[in-house]
Design a protein around this motif. Structure first.
Motif, PDB file in Angstrom:
ATOM      1  N   VAL A   1       0.817  -1.210   0.000  1.00  0.00           N
ATOM      2  CA  VAL A   1       0.000   0.000   0.000  1.00  0.00           C
ATOM      3  C   VAL A   1       0.854   1.266   0.000  1.00  0.00           C
ATOM      4  N   GLU A   2       1.896   1.304   0.814  1.00  0.00           N
ATOM      5  CA  GLU A   2       2.731   2.506   0.866  1.00  0.00           C
ATOM      6  C   GLU A   2       3.351   2.814  -0.488  1.00  0.00           C
ATOM      7  N   GLU A   3       3.830   1.793  -1.162  1.00  0.00           N
ATOM      8  CA  GLU A   3       4.438   2.004  -2.474  1.00  0.00           C
ATOM      9  C   GLU A   3       3.396   2.501  -3.485  1.00  0.00           C
ATOM     10  N   ILE A   4       2.219   1.920  -3.457  1.00  0.00           N
ATOM     11  CA  ILE A   4       1.161   2.331  -4.387  1.00  0.00           C
ATOM     12  C   ILE A   4       0.710   3.753  -4.093  1.00  0.00           C
ATOM     13  N   ASN A   5       0.676   4.124  -2.833  1.00  0.00           N
ATOM     14  CA  ASN A   5       0.259   5.480  -2.461  1.00  0.00           C
ATOM     15  C   ASN A   5       1.083   6.557  -3.152  1.00  0.00           C
ATOM     16  N   LYS A   6       2.330   6.261  -3.498  1.00  0.00           N
ATOM     17  CA  LYS A   6       3.184   7.226  -4.192  1.00  0.00           C
ATOM     18  C   LYS A   6       2.605   7.631  -5.540  1.00  0.00           C
ATOM     19  N   TYR A   7       1.831   6.742  -6.147  1.00  0.00           N
ATOM     20  CA  TYR A   7       1.308   6.958  -7.492  1.00  0.00           C
ATOM     21  C   TYR A   7      -0.147   7.435  -7.510  1.00  0.00           C
ATOM     22  N   SER A   8      -0.794   7.480  -6.371  1.00  0.00           N
ATOM     23  CA  SER A   8      -2.246   7.666  -6.357  1.00  0.00           C
ATOM     24  C   SER A   8      -2.701   9.085  -6.679  1.00  0.00           C
ATOM     25  N   GLY A   9      -1.878  10.089  -6.443  1.00  0.00           N
ATOM     26  CA  GLY A   9      -2.295  11.461  -6.720  1.00  0.00           C
ATOM     27  C   GLY A   9      -3.569  11.787  -5.969  1.00  0.00           C
ATOM     28  N   ASP A  10      -4.576  12.297  -6.702  1.00  0.00           N
ATOM     29  CA  ASP A  10      -5.866  12.645  -6.094  1.00  0.00           C
ATOM     30  C   ASP A  10      -6.796  11.446  -5.965  1.00  0.00           C
ATOM     31  N   ASP A  11      -6.418  10.319  -6.551  1.00  0.00           N
ATOM     32  CA  ASP A  11      -7.272   9.139  -6.533  1.00  0.00           C
ATOM     33  C   ASP A  11      -7.136   8.403  -5.207  1.00  0.00           C
ATOM     34  N   LEU A  12      -8.201   7.727  -4.831  1.00  0.00           N
ATOM     35  CA  LEU A  12      -8.237   6.997  -3.566  1.00  0.00           C
ATOM     36  C   LEU A  12      -8.465   5.520  -3.836  1.00  0.00           C
ATOM     37  N   PHE A  13      -7.827   4.669  -3.051  1.00  0.00           N
ATOM     38  CA  PHE A  13      -8.069   3.235  -3.185  1.00  0.00           C
ATOM     39  C   PHE A  13      -8.023   2.588  -1.811  1.00  0.00           C
ATOM     40  N   ILE A  14      -8.758   1.501  -1.698  1.00  0.00           N
ATOM     41  CA  ILE A  14      -8.777   0.710  -0.474  1.00  0.00           C
ATOM     42  C   ILE A  14      -8.749  -0.758  -0.884  1.00  0.00           C
ATOM     43  N   ILE A  15      -7.780  -1.483  -0.358  1.00  0.00           N
ATOM     44  CA  ILE A  15      -7.695  -2.921  -0.618  1.00  0.00           C
ATOM     45  C   ILE A  15      -8.554  -3.631   0.426  1.00  0.00           C
ATOM     46  N   TYR A  16      -9.452  -4.496  -0.067  1.00  0.00           N
ATOM     47  CA  TYR A  16     -10.348  -5.244   0.808  1.00  0.00           C
ATOM     48  C   TYR A  16     -10.410  -6.686   0.311  1.00  0.00           C
ATOM     49  N   LYS A  17      -9.830  -7.586   1.056  1.00  0.00           N
ATOM     50  CA  LYS A  17      -9.808  -9.002   0.691  1.00  0.00           C
ATOM     51  C   LYS A  17      -9.240  -9.157  -0.712  1.00  0.00           C
ATOM     52  N   SER A  18     -10.061  -9.598  -1.673  1.00  0.00           N
ATOM     53  CA  SER A  18      -9.563  -9.809  -3.037  1.00  0.00           C
ATOM     54  C   SER A  18     -10.126  -8.780  -4.017  1.00  0.00           C
ATOM     55  N   VAL A  19     -10.353  -7.567  -3.529  1.00  0.00           N
ATOM     56  CA  VAL A  19     -10.759  -6.465  -4.407  1.00  0.00           C
ATOM     57  C   VAL A  19     -10.054  -5.181  -3.990  1.00  0.00           C
ATOM     58  N   ILE A  20     -10.044  -4.245  -4.904  1.00  0.00           N
ATOM     59  CA  ILE A  20      -9.581  -2.900  -4.601  1.00  0.00           C
ATOM     60  C   ILE A  20     -10.713  -1.960  -4.975  1.00  0.00           C
ATOM     61  N   TYR A  21     -11.162  -1.189  -4.015  1.00  0.00           N
ATOM     62  CA  TYR A  21     -12.138  -0.138  -4.293  1.00  0.00           C
ATOM     63  C   TYR A  21     -11.338   1.069  -4.756  1.00  0.00           C
ATOM     64  N   LEU A  22     -11.763   1.661  -5.855  1.00  0.00           N
ATOM     65  CA  LEU A  22     -11.016   2.758  -6.451  1.00  0.00           C
ATOM     66  C   LEU A  22     -11.952   3.922  -6.736  1.00  0.00           C
ATOM     67  N   PHE A  23     -11.566   5.095  -6.263  1.00  0.00           N
ATOM     68  CA  PHE A  23     -12.292   6.324  -6.578  1.00  0.00           C
ATOM     69  C   PHE A  23     -11.354   7.199  -7.398  1.00  0.00           C
ATOM     70  N   CYS A  24     -11.739   7.428  -8.655  1.00  0.00           N
ATOM     71  CA  CYS A  24     -10.922   8.207  -9.584  1.00  0.00           C
ATOM     72  C   CYS A  24     -11.482   9.618  -9.671  1.00  0.00           C
ATOM     73  N   THR A  25     -10.821  10.545  -9.022  1.00  0.00           N
ATOM     74  CA  THR A  25     -11.283  11.930  -8.934  1.00  0.00           C
ATOM     75  C   THR A  25     -11.568  12.528 -10.307  1.00  0.00           C
ATOM     76  N   ASN A  26     -10.690  12.255 -11.280  1.00  0.00           N
ATOM     77  CA  ASN A  26     -10.843  12.815 -12.629  1.00  0.00           C
ATOM     78  C   ASN A  26     -11.275  11.768 -13.650  1.00  0.00           C
ATOM     79  N   GLY A  27     -11.795  10.651 -13.178  1.00  0.00           N
ATOM     80  CA  GLY A  27     -12.249   9.585 -14.064  1.00  0.00           C
ATOM     81  C   GLY A  27     -11.178   8.529 -14.290  1.00  0.00           C
ATOM     82  N   TYR A  28     -11.609   7.351 -14.688  1.00  0.00           N
ATOM     83  CA  TYR A  28     -10.698   6.216 -14.860  1.00  0.00           C
ATOM     84  C   TYR A  28      -9.698   6.451 -15.987  1.00  0.00           C
ATOM     85  N   GLY A  29     -10.093   7.185 -16.996  1.00  0.00           N
ATOM     86  CA  GLY A  29      -9.211   7.442 -18.130  1.00  0.00           C
ATOM     87  C   GLY A  29      -7.991   8.269 -17.781  1.00  0.00           C
ATOM     88  N   LYS A  30      -8.014   8.935 -16.641  1.00  0.00           N
ATOM     89  CA  LYS A  30      -6.892   9.813 -16.268  1.00  0.00           C
ATOM     90  C   LYS A  30      -6.102   9.314 -15.062  1.00  0.00           C
TER      91      LYS A  30
END
Length: 189
Positions: free
Chosen positions: A123-152
């Motif tokens: 998680v710490e390593e991935i956080n370096k790349y997240s910018g304004d986007d948010l993610f949460i790892i839960y079991k075998s999924v990652i919830y992802l909130f893309c502030t500017n949309g998935y394309g960006k």
């Protein structure tokens, strides 16, 4: 009700990387036929990106994923990773999304389905790349909130596959909700 009917479980399979950008095309009718030829029952496809709800007596998501993937390779000559979740897992994924509870814009919500559970060690390593986007790892999924949309976002499906070294496939929240609805309705039939 026959005994074997009581053993049937509802599953949702998600194929990785078909019908995206006109590549690796598989018609949904052909995909449905493939599943039925594998003796999977009550097969329903949803949109062109390889989402299939079905029922089976096979009690292992991994066995089903391998079976489907092998048949796709044999029939279509495409090496397509497949992730299978049972209805209980999909319900849990749907009910546990923290971004929904925060009233985030569902058009910017995604779920990255993983082939196995992961730990928080990356998680710490991935956080370096997240910018304004948010993610949460839960079991075998990652919830992802893309502030500017998935394309960006930099937090793409491929990014997570490389960092976690496992298979992943991404679905928008609307698709996840619809797959859950289809799966729930297949149980009541």
């Amino acid at each position: 009700m026959k005994i074997e009917d009581s053993l049937k479980q509802t599953y949702i399979s998600m194929l990785r990387g078909i019908n995206v950008g006109g590549h690796r095309k598989v018609k949904m009718d052909d995909l449905k036929d493939l599943y039925e030829n594998l003796q999977l029952e009550n097969v329903t496809t949803y949109i062109q990106s390889g989402n299939v709800v079905f029922q089976s007596n096979i009690q292992s998501c991994k066995v089903l994923a391998d079976l489907i993937s092998e048949q796709i390779l044999q029939q279509f000559q495409l090496d397509v990773p497949v992730i299978v979740k049972n209805i209980e897992e999909l319900n849990d994924v749907h009910e546990s999304n923290p971004f929904v509870a925060q009233n985030r814009d569902v058009e910017k919500l995604y779920v990255i389905f993983l082939s196995e559970n992961v730990t928080g060690t990356v998680v710490e390593e991935i956080n370096k790349y997240s910018g304004d986007d948010l993610f949460i790892i839960y079991k075998s999924v990652i919830y992802l909130f893309c502030t500017n949309g998935y394309g960006k976002t930099k937090l793409t499906n491929t990014f997570f596959e490389k960092k976690l070294k496992i298979i992943a496939t991404t679905r928008g929240w609307t698709t996840v909700s619809k797959l859950r609805e289809i799966a729930k309705s297949s149980i009541s039939e």
